[in-house]
Design a protein around this motif. Structure first.
Motif, PDB file in Angstrom:
ATOM      1  N   VAL A 140      -4.859  47.627  -9.762  1.00 51.05           N
ATOM      2  CA  VAL A 140      -5.762  46.507  -9.672  1.00 51.05           C
ATOM      3  C   VAL A 140      -7.217  46.713  -9.380  1.00 51.05           C
ATOM      4  O   VAL A 140      -7.438  47.692  -8.328  1.00 51.05           O
ATOM      5  N   GLU A 167     -11.202  45.459  -7.972  1.00 48.33           N
ATOM      6  CA  GLU A 167     -11.961  44.163  -7.957  1.00 48.33           C
ATOM      7  C   GLU A 167     -13.312  44.817  -8.450  1.00 48.33           C
ATOM      8  O   GLU A 167     -13.786  45.441  -8.249  1.00 48.33           O
ATOM      9  N   MET A 227     -16.776  40.307 -17.502  1.00 47.12           N
ATOM     10  CA  MET A 227     -16.090  39.696 -16.499  1.00 47.12           C
ATOM     11  C   MET A 227     -16.833  38.563 -16.017  1.00 47.12           C
ATOM     12  O   MET A 227     -16.752  37.922 -14.946  1.00 47.12           O
ATOM     13  N   ASP A 264     -11.964  35.042 -14.068  1.00 50.09           N
ATOM     14  CA  ASP A 264     -11.518  35.440 -12.719  1.00 50.09           C
ATOM     15  C   ASP A 264     -10.638  36.739 -12.557  1.00 50.09           C
ATOM     16  O   ASP A 264     -10.889  37.589 -11.865  1.00 50.09           O
ATOM     17  N   GLU A 265      -9.903  36.785 -13.510  1.00 54.27           N
ATOM     18  CA  GLU A 265      -9.133  38.150 -13.784  1.00 54.27           C
ATOM     19  C   GLU A 265      -8.618  38.454 -15.402  1.00 54.27           C
ATOM     20  O   GLU A 265      -8.559  37.343 -16.268  1.00 54.27           O
ATOM     21  N   ASP A 318      -5.771  41.036 -17.565  1.00 58.26           N
ATOM     22  CA  ASP A 318      -5.022  42.301 -17.505  1.00 58.26           C
ATOM     23  C   ASP A 318      -5.139  43.267 -18.945  1.00 58.26           C
ATOM     24  O   ASP A 318      -5.333  42.592 -19.916  1.00 58.26           O
ATOM     25  N   GLN A 336       2.037  46.587 -18.642  1.00 58.04           N
ATOM     26  CA  GLN A 336       0.845  46.466 -17.880  1.00 58.04           C
ATOM     27  C   GLN A 336       0.267  47.645 -17.660  1.00 58.04           C
ATOM     28  O   GLN A 336       0.790  48.875 -17.052  1.00 58.04           O
ATOM     29  N   ARG A 377      -5.278  45.778 -14.019  1.00 55.44           N
ATOM     30  CA  ARG A 377      -5.636  44.247 -13.718  1.00 55.44           C
ATOM     31  C   ARG A 377      -7.075  44.519 -13.295  1.00 55.44           C
ATOM     32  O   ARG A 377      -7.696  45.020 -12.206  1.00 55.44           O
ATOM     33  N   LEU A 378      -8.125  43.679 -13.923  1.00 53.96           N
ATOM     34  CA  LEU A 378      -9.336  43.462 -13.357  1.00 53.96           C
ATOM     35  C   LEU A 378      -9.538  42.089 -12.540  1.00 53.96           C
ATOM     36  O   LEU A 378      -9.035  41.116 -13.355  1.00 53.96           O
ATOM     37  N   LYS A 379     -10.022  42.082 -11.614  1.00 53.66           N
ATOM     38  CA  LYS A 379     -10.217  40.643 -10.916  1.00 53.66           C
ATOM     39  C   LYS A 379     -11.649  40.770 -10.310  1.00 53.66           C
ATOM     40  O   LYS A 379     -12.235  41.616  -9.419  1.00 53.66           O
ATOM     41  N   THR A 380     -12.172  39.705 -10.555  1.00 55.65           N
ATOM     42  CA  THR A 380     -13.516  39.529 -10.249  1.00 55.65           C
ATOM     43  C   THR A 380     -13.810  39.077  -8.629  1.00 55.65           C
ATOM     44  O   THR A 380     -12.896  38.310  -8.169  1.00 55.65           O
ATOM     45  N   SER A 381     -14.793  39.370  -7.930  1.00 57.72           N
ATOM     46  CA  SER A 381     -14.977  39.394  -6.715  1.00 57.72           C
ATOM     47  C   SER A 381     -16.322  38.913  -6.258  1.00 57.72           C
ATOM     48  O   SER A 381     -17.266  39.266  -6.617  1.00 57.72           O
TER      49      SER A 381
END
Ligand code: C2O
Ligand code: CU
Ligand code: CU
Length: 474
Positions: free
Chosen positions: A234, A236, A298, A302-303, A305, A327, A330-334
Motif C-alpha cells: 500500500v 500513501e 487521485m 480515497d483509495e 486498487d 491484488q 493499493r494507493l491511498k490518499t493522505s
C-alpha cells in the motif's frame, strides 16, 4: 483531463482483451489465487528504492552487488541478492547530455554483468555478457546519456545465470530526465507522486521466498505478485496525479494491469520516452522487460486498487478471461501529503516518425524452439552486422516471446499487419506482438566485435538457454 484522447469502449474491445471487464466487475474473482501469499496478514508499506541523483551526487556513484538477507515479511529472512541492499537496487537518475559515472563492485562469489536495459550507449559500456565483473572486481563505467527522458532499468546479463540473479533480487531503475520532462508539469517528485513500480512474481512459504529452482523450468511462472520486493503493498499518496513507472521485472510472466474501480490508466510513456499525447486505457498488458508510465488521478479519490491478471503463456483475448487475478498495489490518499499536479499536460512530446521508405536494410528475426533464426547464442559468432546511423526495418516473428534488442529504441511500423494503436506510438525496446511486428530502428552508437549488442527473448529462462544473438554496429 477531458482533453485527453480516449479510446472508446468499442475500439478498446475490438483491439484489446475484453477480459478486464469480466475480471474488474466480478468481486469473487478480484482477490483470487493468493495461494502462497495466504499467510501474509494485511498490507505492507510499498518499498521505495533510494534515489541517487547523478547531478547532486558527489563523485562516482558506488554500487555494490551483494548477498543479503531480505525480510519480505518482518522477522522472516530470505537469502537474496541486491545492489547496495538486500533486494533490488537504488534508482539512479541521469540527465540527457550528461555523463553518469558508476562503480559497480561485485561482492558476490560469482561473476555478473550490469546491463542498462533501454540505454542508448556504446557496446563497450552496455553491460552485455562480455563485460563480466568477476568476484571482488569493480566495473568503473561512465554512461554518456544522450537519449530523451525515459524509464529504464539495470540487471545482470551473464548467459546462464541471468534468470537466477534477477530472481534473487538484482534489478534497479535508471531514470532519464531531459529539459522537456522537467518543464512539462508532470508529477516528478520521486517517492511522492513519481513512483517506480517493479512488478515481479515469486513463491513464498511462511513468508520466505522460494529460491530459484536448481533445475529451472522453461519459464518460471510463480503465484505471488511483489512490487519493489513488497508483498501486498500500500502507498500513501497526495490527492493529485500519481505517476507510476511500471516495469515488468518478472522472469517469464506477462501481466495485464487494471484498476479495481474500472477507472482509466492514463498512459504517458512507453519504454524509450513520453508519448506525444496521453491515452486513457482500461488496462495495460506488459511482457517481461517492458515499461509503461501511467498516471492515476487521485485528486478525488480515497483509495484505489491496482490488480493484475496473470496472462497465460499463449494468451488470447479468450483465455485472459479465465486467468487468475491478483491484488497488486493499493494507493491511498493522505491529507497529510501536500497536493501536487492535477492536470495532465496536453502535449507531452514530439516524436519524429521514421519513414519506412528510408529504410534500405531489412532483417528478420524468428523466435522459435528456444532459438532465433534457428540458431542459439554462440559467444564466438556475430549474427548480424548493422551500419551506424542507417534506418532499418526488422520483422519480428515472435509468437509468444518478448523480443528485446540493445543500443536503441524503435518505432512500431505494424503489429500483425495493423498500424500501432495510439498508446503504442512511442519509442520502445521490447515487444511481444504475439505474432509478427515490423519495427523501424536506427543505431547511433558503435558496438564492436569485442563488445557487441544483444538481441534476445526477454523471458530470462529462454535467454539463458541461448535464445539470443549478437550484433555489431560500425
Ligand atoms: Cu533487459 Cu538484454 O536485456
Ligand atoms: Cu537490454
Ligand atoms: Cu522466449
Amino acid at each position: 483531463m477531458s482533453k485527453i484522447p480516449t479510446i472508446s469502449r468499442r475500439q478498446f474491445c475490438a483491439g484489446v482483451a475484453t477480459a478486464v471487464v469480466t475480471a474488474t466487475f466480478s468481486p469473487k474473482n478480484s482477490h483470487a489465487f493468493l495461494s502462497s501469499q495466504d499467510d501474509i496478514v494485511g498490507f505492507n508499506p510499498l518499498f521505495i528504492p533510494e534515489l541517487i541523483d547523478s547531478r547532486t551526487h558527489n563523485g562516482p556513484i558506488d554500487v555494490s552487488i551483494q548477498n543479503g538477507q531480505h525480510e519480505f515479511v518482518a522477522g522472516r529472512t530470505t537469502p537474496t541478492l541486491g545492489y547496495n541492499g538486500s533486494y533490488l537496487g537504488p534508482t539512479i537518475r541521469m540527465y540527457q547530455g550528461e555523463d553518469t559515472h558508476i562503480r559497480f563492485t561485485n561482492l558476490m562469489k560469482e561473476p555478473t554483468t550490469v546491463h542498462g536495459h533501454g540505454l542508448h550507449v556504446p557496446g563497450e559500456v552496455d553491460g552485455g555478457p562480455q563485460l563480466r565483473i568477476e568476484p571482488g572486481e569493480t566495473w568503473d563505467v561512465t554512461l554518456p546519456i544522450v537519449q530523451e527522458a525515459s524509464t529504464n532499468w539495470y540487471h545482470p546479463h551473464l548467459m546462464g545465470t541471468t534468470a537466477k540473479q534477477v530472481h534473487a533480487g538484482l534489478a534497479g531503475f535508471y531514470l532519464i530526465e531531459d529539459e522537456n520532462s522537467q518543464l512539462l508539469g508532470l508529477p516528478n517528485t520521486y517517492g511522492l507522486d513519481d513512483i517506480p513500480i517493479a512488478i515481479q512474481d515469486r513463491t513464498f512459504k511462511n513468508g520466505v521466498m522460494t529460491p530459484y529452482p536448481t533445475s529451472p523450468p522453461d519459464d518460471l511462472r510463480e503465484d505471488t505478485i511483489i512490487v519493489n520486493g513488497t508483498l501486498n503493498p500500500v502507498l500513501e499518496v497526495p490527492p493529485s496525479l500519481i505517476r507510476l513507472r511500471l516495469l515488468n521485472g518478472a522472469n517469464a510472466r506477462a501481466f495485464e494491469i487494471y484498476r479495481s474501480d474500472g477507472g482509466p490508466l492514463i498512459k504517458i510513456a512507453t519504454e524509450g520516452g513520453l508519448l506525444e499525447q496521453a491515452v486513457k486505457l482500461e488496462s495495460i498488458k506488459m511482457s517481461p522487460g517492458e515499461r509503461n508510465e501511467v498516471i492515476i488521478d487521485m485528486s478525488a479519490m480515497d483509495e484505489v486498487d491496482l490488480k493484475v491478471v496473470f496472462l497465460a503463456k499463449k494468451y488470447t483475448s479468450l483465455n485472459t478471461m479465465i486467468a487468475p487475478t491478483q491484488q497488486m498495489l493499493r494507493l491511498k490518499t493522505s491529507s497529510k501529503l501536500e497536493k501536487q499536479n492535477t492536470t495532465v499536460p496536453y502535449t507531452l512530446n514530439h516524436i519524429q516518425p521514421y519513414n519506412a521508405d528510408d529504410a534500405l536494410v531489412s532483417r528478420s528475426f524468428d523466435l522459435e524452439d528456444m532459438a532465433i533464426n534457428g540458431v542459439k547464442m554462440d559467444p564466438e559468432v556475430i549474427n548480424e552486422q548493422v551500419k551506424l546511423g542507417e534506418l532499418e526495418i526488422w520483422t519480428i516473428d515472435s509468437g509468444r516471446h518478448p523480443f528485446h534488442m540493445h543500443g536503441a529504441s524503435f518505432q512500431i511500423l505494424s503489429i500483425n499487419g495493423k498500424a500501432p494503436a495510439p498508446e503504442d506510438r512511442g519509442w520502445k525496446d521490447t515487444i511481444n506482438p504475439r505474432g509478427q511486428a515490423k519495427i523501424l530502428l536506427r543505431f547511433n552508437h558503435e558496438a564492436s566485435k569485442q563488445y557487441p549488442y544483444m538481441y534476445h527473448c526477454h523471458i530470462l529462462e529462454h535467454e539463458d538457454m541461448g535464445m539470443m544473438g549478437q550484433f555489431t554496429v560500425t
